[in-house]
Write a protein that holds these residues in place. Structure first.
Motif, PDB file in Angstrom:
ATOM      1  N   PRO A  54       6.367  -6.692   4.859  1.00 24.79           N
ATOM      2  CA  PRO A  54       6.740  -5.474   5.593  1.00 24.79           C
ATOM      3  C   PRO A  54       6.359  -4.182   4.867  1.00 24.79           C
ATOM      4  N   GLU A  55       6.276  -4.234   3.539  1.00 26.36           N
ATOM      5  CA  GLU A  55       5.965  -3.024   2.784  1.00 26.36           C
ATOM      6  C   GLU A  55       4.471  -2.874   2.485  1.00 26.36           C
ATOM      7  N   LYS A  56       3.647  -3.744   3.053  1.00 25.11           N
ATOM      8  CA  LYS A  56       2.211  -3.765   2.730  1.00 25.11           C
ATOM      9  C   LYS A  56       1.555  -2.393   2.879  1.00 25.11           C
ATOM     10  N   LEU A  57       1.558  -1.840   4.076  1.00 26.91           N
ATOM     11  CA  LEU A  57       0.842  -0.591   4.315  1.00 26.91           C
ATOM     12  C   LEU A  57       1.425   0.561   3.509  1.00 26.91           C
ATOM     13  N   ALA A  58       2.740   0.617   3.398  1.00 27.68           N
ATOM     14  CA  ALA A  58       3.363   1.706   2.638  1.00 27.68           C
ATOM     15  C   ALA A  58       2.918   1.663   1.185  1.00 27.68           C
ATOM     16  N   ARG A  59       2.860   0.479   0.595  1.00 25.89           N
ATOM     17  CA  ARG A  59       2.463   0.376  -0.805  1.00 25.89           C
ATOM     18  C   ARG A  59       0.983   0.707  -1.001  1.00 25.89           C
ATOM     19  N   GLN A  60       0.155   0.266  -0.071  1.00 22.91           N
ATOM     20  CA  GLN A  60      -1.272   0.533  -0.238  1.00 22.91           C
ATOM     21  C   GLN A  60      -1.610   2.005   0.009  1.00 22.91           C
ATOM     22  N   ILE A  61      -0.963   2.602   0.980  1.00 26.18           N
ATOM     23  CA  ILE A  61      -1.213   4.026   1.235  1.00 26.18           C
ATOM     24  C   ILE A  61      -0.700   4.862   0.069  1.00 26.18           C
ATOM     25  N   ALA A  62       0.455   4.480  -0.478  1.00 30.36           N
ATOM     26  CA  ALA A  62       0.970   5.191  -1.650  1.00 30.36           C
ATOM     27  C   ALA A  62       0.004   5.062  -2.823  1.00 30.36           C
ATOM     28  N   PHE A  63      -0.600   3.901  -2.968  1.00 27.83           N
ATOM     29  CA  PHE A  63      -1.575   3.691  -4.043  1.00 27.83           C
ATOM     30  C   PHE A  63      -2.780   4.608  -3.853  1.00 27.83           C
ATOM     31  N   LEU A  64      -3.306   4.650  -2.640  1.00 23.05           N
ATOM     32  CA  LEU A  64      -4.467   5.499  -2.374  1.00 23.05           C
ATOM     33  C   LEU A  64      -4.122   6.980  -2.555  1.00 23.05           C
ATOM     34  N   ASP A  65      -2.915   7.374  -2.178  1.00 20.85           N
ATOM     35  CA  ASP A  65      -2.494   8.756  -2.373  1.00 20.85           C
ATOM     36  C   ASP A  65      -2.456   9.118  -3.854  1.00 20.85           C
ATOM     37  N   ALA A  66      -2.122   8.123  -4.690  1.00 20.24           N
ATOM     38  CA  ALA A  66      -1.997   8.368  -6.127  1.00 20.24           C
ATOM     39  C   ALA A  66      -3.323   8.207  -6.876  1.00 20.24           C
ATOM     40  N   HIS A  67      -4.332   7.624  -6.226  1.00 19.50           N
ATOM     41  CA  HIS A  67      -5.620   7.361  -6.870  1.00 19.50           C
ATOM     42  C   HIS A  67      -6.737   7.896  -5.965  1.00 19.50           C
ATOM     43  N   LYS A  68      -6.982   9.175  -6.051  1.00 18.16           N
ATOM     44  CA  LYS A  68      -7.927   9.825  -5.146  1.00 18.16           C
ATOM     45  C   LYS A  68      -9.364   9.342  -5.340  1.00 18.16           C
ATOM     46  N   ASP A  69      -9.650   8.748  -6.497  1.00 17.03           N
ATOM     47  CA  ASP A  69     -11.011   8.288  -6.769  1.00 17.03           C
ATOM     48  C   ASP A  69     -11.284   6.896  -6.230  1.00 17.03           C
ATOM     49  N   ILE A  70     -10.278   6.240  -5.702  1.00 16.49           N
ATOM     50  CA  ILE A  70     -10.406   4.885  -5.173  1.00 16.49           C
ATOM     51  C   ILE A  70     -10.506   4.937  -3.657  1.00 16.49           C
ATOM     52  N   GLY A  71     -11.491   4.219  -3.109  1.00 13.49           N
ATOM     53  CA  GLY A  71     -11.690   4.251  -1.662  1.00 13.49           C
ATOM     54  C   GLY A  71     -10.982   3.162  -0.902  1.00 13.49           C
ATOM     55  N   ALA A  72     -10.647   2.050  -1.581  1.00 17.88           N
ATOM     56  CA  ALA A  72     -10.044   0.915  -0.884  1.00 17.88           C
ATOM     57  C   ALA A  72      -9.134   0.150  -1.829  1.00 17.88           C
ATOM     58  N   VAL A  73      -8.125  -0.495  -1.269  1.00 21.23           N
ATOM     59  CA  VAL A  73      -7.203  -1.291  -2.082  1.00 21.23           C
ATOM     60  C   VAL A  73      -6.837  -2.553  -1.308  1.00 21.23           C
ATOM     61  N   GLN A  74      -6.869  -3.680  -2.002  1.00 17.64           N
ATOM     62  CA  GLN A  74      -6.486  -4.966  -1.423  1.00 17.64           C
ATOM     63  C   GLN A  74      -5.199  -5.455  -2.097  1.00 17.64           C
ATOM     64  N   SER A  75      -4.811  -6.703  -1.811  1.00 17.27           N
ATOM     65  CA  SER A  75      -3.596  -7.251  -2.427  1.00 17.27           C
ATOM     66  C   SER A  75      -3.725  -8.760  -2.571  1.00 17.27           C
ATOM     67  N   GLY A  76      -2.756  -9.334  -3.255  1.00 10.01           N
ATOM     68  CA  GLY A  76      -2.646 -10.785  -3.309  1.00 10.01           C
ATOM     69  C   GLY A  76      -2.229 -11.342  -1.962  1.00 10.01           C
ATOM     70  N   ALA A  77      -2.175 -12.678  -1.865  1.00  8.85           N
ATOM     71  CA  ALA A  77      -1.885 -13.318  -0.575  1.00  8.85           C
ATOM     72  C   ALA A  77      -1.050 -14.576  -0.778  1.00  8.85           C
ATOM     73  N   ARG A  78      -0.274 -14.864   0.236  1.00  7.75           N
ATOM     74  CA  ARG A  78       0.484 -16.114   0.286  1.00  7.75           C
ATOM     75  C   ARG A  78      -0.177 -17.016   1.329  1.00  7.75           C
ATOM     76  N   PHE A  79      -0.681 -18.154   0.892  1.00 10.10           N
ATOM     77  CA  PHE A  79      -1.348 -19.092   1.792  1.00 10.10           C
ATOM     78  C   PHE A  79      -0.288 -19.967   2.455  1.00 10.10           C
ATOM     79  N   VAL A  80      -0.362 -20.085   3.791  1.00 12.63           N
ATOM     80  CA  VAL A  80       0.667 -20.811   4.548  1.00 12.63           C
ATOM     81  C   VAL A  80       0.011 -21.775   5.523  1.00 12.63           C
ATOM     82  N   ASP A  81       0.798 -22.731   6.006  1.00 18.02           N
ATOM     83  CA  ASP A  81       0.309 -23.651   7.028  1.00 18.02           C
ATOM     84  C   ASP A  81       0.711 -23.144   8.406  1.00 18.02           C
ATOM     85  N   ASN A  82       0.533 -23.961   9.423  1.00 17.77           N
ATOM     86  CA  ASN A  82       0.834 -23.525  10.792  1.00 17.77           C
ATOM     87  C   ASN A  82       2.306 -23.222  11.012  1.00 17.77           C
ATOM     88  N   GLU A  83       3.170 -23.812  10.178  1.00 23.50           N
ATOM     89  CA  GLU A  83       4.609 -23.547  10.284  1.00 23.50           C
ATOM     90  C   GLU A  83       5.052 -22.439   9.339  1.00 23.50           C
TER      91      GLU A  83
END
Length: 202
Positions: free
Chosen positions: A1-30
């Motif tokens: 739920p906090e994904k976009l807020a954290r990434q936008i905050a990161f970009l706001d704090a790092h003006k020289d960075i154009g893009a930011v990704q994150s780690g991931a949780r791999f899940v099955d169909n359930e």
């Protein structure tokens, strides 16, 4: 739920960075967790991307500034596959790609994942790397590490064929990986052990 807020905050704090990704949780169909892959936040993004490292769920997790995307261009639709890898390489090279280590997205693993079809990776992979190495302004570590980078691509192919239980192409790409980068031998030798561990964990 906090994904976009954290990434936008990161970009706001790092003006020289154009893009930011994150780690991931791999899940099955359930939505049961199969694995959790974190990003290394302080990695050399271009080197790591070319090594197939630190991109656990790149197209699902990345947030890029509109101005950066307009400048570097969109996905290369001429590629049959690996268009996300090529995009990550371009972002790292042209606008700066940073990472948040925490898993902020879910990545569903299923039998229809195209990444499991190994044959279709060969030609696009060469296309991406050959085109990159035709550029005149690459960083010195990328130029000097050409053998390691091609070796990593060949290792990726070998690993895919190993998991698909296709011994002949596995051996062919293993040999090519070792010719390009003899240091790959430790990784290659551990394939059977890694497969056994995954099989036992099921």
């Amino acid at each position: 739920p906090e994904k976009l807020a954290r990434q936008i905050a990161f970009l706001d704090a790092h003006k020289d960075i154009g893009a930011v990704q994150s780690g991931a949780r791999f899940v099955d169909n359930e939505m049961r967790t199969l694995d959790v892959l974190r990003c290394q936040e302080d990695s050399d993004a271009l080197w790591a991307s070319l090594q197939f490292q630190n991109l656990p769920s790149f197209p699902s997790s990345v947030v890029i500034r509109k101005t950066s995307l307009e400048r570097i261009g969109g996905f290369d639709t001429t590629l049959v596959i690996l268009e996300d890898w090529e995009m990550a390489i371009r972002m790292a090279r042209l606008c700066g790609l940073a990472s948040i280590g925490d898993p902020l997205v879910l990545y569903r693993v299923h039998t229809g994942n195209r990444s499991k079809v190994i044959d279709i990776h060969v030609a696009p992979g060469f296309q991406v790397l050959d085109r990159l190495y035709a550029l005149p302004d690459l960083p010195s570590n990328i130029v000097q590490g050409r053998g390691r980078i091609y070796g990593s691509f060949f290792r990726m192919l070998a690993g895919g064929y190993f998991r698909a239980r296709k011994p002949i192409p596995f051996l062919r790409w293993t040999i090519r990986a070792l010719v390009e980068d003899p240091a790959q031998i430790g990784y290659m030798a551990a394939f059977p052990l890694r497969w056994l561990r995954r099989w036992r964990s099921r």
